[in-house]
Design a protein around this motif. Structure first.
Motif, short mmCIF file in Angstrom:
data_model
loop_
_atom_site.label_atom_id
_atom_site.label_comp_id
_atom_site.label_asym_id
_atom_site.label_seq_id
_atom_site.Cartn_x
_atom_site.Cartn_y
_atom_site.Cartn_z
N CYS A 123 0.86 -1.19 0.00
CA CYS A 123 0.00 0.00 0.00
C CYS A 123 0.89 1.23 0.00
O CYS A 123 1.52 1.56 1.00
CB CYS A 123 -0.91 -0.01 1.23
N THR B 106 0.29 4.26 0.18
CA THR B 106 -0.12 5.40 1.02
C THR B 106 0.25 5.18 2.48
O THR B 106 0.06 6.08 3.30
CB THR B 106 -1.65 5.63 0.92
N GLU C 126 2.68 5.37 5.15
CA GLU C 126 3.98 6.03 5.39
C GLU C 126 4.94 5.13 6.17
O GLU C 126 6.13 5.12 5.93
CB GLU C 126 3.78 7.35 6.13
#
Length: 160
Positions: free
Chosen positions: A5, A7, A9
């Motif tokens: 993923c 996104t 962080e």
């Protein structure tokens, strides 16, 4: 190909650190004859079993207050023995049926990367059952006792 993923962080930071530590060859591509998932899994299991026979582990036995026997399997190779006393320690909590020997594929390279590694074995896993108590998923008090043993052995080390 590595899928994740993009996104997340936290995952980005982990992958960046891994890329730095392992170099640009982080991507995994199986041999053509291992490209089918079940064959790849079967090969991994056979390879792990064969390689674990050469695992060099040192077992530290601990006795719980009720008399139960648990242990810590420490990786015991040349690279690990050369580490300073304050080298970080990676602790592995194995699966339901595992032990230090079955988890060796997680720990075998840690010494070369500057980390000491160990596997926590629960009551009844690979040792005689001394009491009527055992727990398939582990016991918090047993784990606390094992962590305390690691801290006593390496008081200045970071534990992960």
């Amino acid at each position: 190909q590595l899928y994740w993923c993009d996104t997340d962080e936290r995952m980005k930071r982990v992958l960046q650190r891994a890329q730095t530590a392992l170099g640009p060859g982080l991507a995994y591509s199986p041999a053509w004859w291992l490209s089918y998932g079940w064959v790849n899994l079967g090969w991994f299991m056979v390879k792990s079993k064969l390689l674990s026979r050469g695992a060099r582990l040192q077992r530290q036995e601990l006795t719980a207050p009720d008399g139960g026997l648990l242990s810590i399997d420490w990786t015991d190779d040349d690279a690990t023995r050369a580490l300073p006393a304050d080298a970080p320690v990676m602790i592995v909590l194995h699966t339901v049926t595992g032990s230090g020997r079955e988890s060796w594929h997680f720990t075998r390279e840690m010494g070369r990367m500057g980390w000491r590694s160990c596997v926590f074995n629960r009551v009844g896993n690979g040792m005689p059952l001394k009491t009527a108590r055992f727990n398939i998923m582990g016991d918090v008090e047993d784990t606390k006792m094992q962590v305390a043993a690691v801290q006593a052995k390496y008081p200045n080390a970071f534990l992960a």
